[in-house]
Design an enzyme around this catalytic site. Structure first.
Site, PDB file in Angstrom:
ATOM      1  N   ASP A  65      -6.114  -1.880  -5.328  1.00 19.89           N
ATOM      2  CA  ASP A  65      -6.435  -1.556  -3.941  1.00 19.89           C
ATOM      3  C   ASP A  65      -7.280  -2.689  -3.375  1.00 19.89           C
ATOM      4  O   ASP A  65      -8.431  -2.862  -3.772  1.00 19.89           O
ATOM      5  CB  ASP A  65      -7.196  -0.227  -3.890  1.00 19.89           C
ATOM      6  CG  ASP A  65      -7.604   0.157  -2.480  1.00 19.89           C
ATOM      7  OD1 ASP A  65      -7.051  -0.402  -1.520  1.00 19.89           O
ATOM      8  OD2 ASP A  65      -8.482   1.016  -2.356  1.00 19.89           O
TER       9      ASP A  65
ATOM     10  N   TYR B 155      -8.146  -3.303   0.025  1.00 23.75           N
ATOM     11  CA  TYR B 155      -9.091  -2.922   1.074  1.00 23.75           C
ATOM     12  C   TYR B 155     -10.075  -1.885   0.578  1.00 23.75           C
ATOM     13  O   TYR B 155      -9.711  -0.845   0.064  1.00 23.75           O
ATOM     14  CB  TYR B 155      -8.358  -2.421   2.316  1.00 23.75           C
ATOM     15  CG  TYR B 155      -7.763  -3.564   3.082  1.00 23.75           C
ATOM     16  CD1 TYR B 155      -8.534  -4.294   3.966  1.00 23.75           C
ATOM     17  CD2 TYR B 155      -6.457  -3.951   2.871  1.00 23.75           C
ATOM     18  CE1 TYR B 155      -8.012  -5.376   4.637  1.00 23.75           C
ATOM     19  CE2 TYR B 155      -5.916  -5.031   3.540  1.00 23.75           C
ATOM     20  CZ  TYR B 155      -6.708  -5.738   4.425  1.00 23.75           C
ATOM     21  OH  TYR B 155      -6.186  -6.808   5.082  1.00 23.75           O
TER      22      TYR B 155
END
Length: 92
Positions: free
Chosen positions: A10, A12
């Site tokens: 991930d 962000y």
């Protein structure tokens, strides 16, 4: 047949703070509006991506981000025309 190896992470919120743009938005639209715009912009990016996925439609990140910015900017009163939204998006 060998299974392919895949690495998934991930970006962000893990490696990049998507709200760090609030300083630049604050310079363009005022501190309070910039902060509100950054938060709403990110929320709308996630919301639009989620809805598009549910509908089985693909749009690239640039498309989602631009529309989320348009909507968020108008919602917080930070922008007055699509042209200003477009120019602000290009400066970030």
């Amino acid at each position: 047949m060998d299974k392919p190896e895949v690495l998934l992470f991930d970006l962000y919120g893990t490696l990049v703070d998507p709200l760090s743009v609030d300083t630049e938005l604050g310079r363009l639209f005022g501190a309070s509006a910039g902060r509100d715009l950054a938060r709403l912009w990110r929320a709308k990016q996630v919301d639009y991506s989620f809805r598009l996925t549910l509908m089985g439609q693909y749009r690239d990140f640039r498309w989602v981000t631009a529309r989320a910015f348009d909507d968020a900017g108008l919602s917080v009163g930070a922008v007055d025309t699509p042209h200003r939204v477009h120019n602000a998006d290009r400066s970030l």
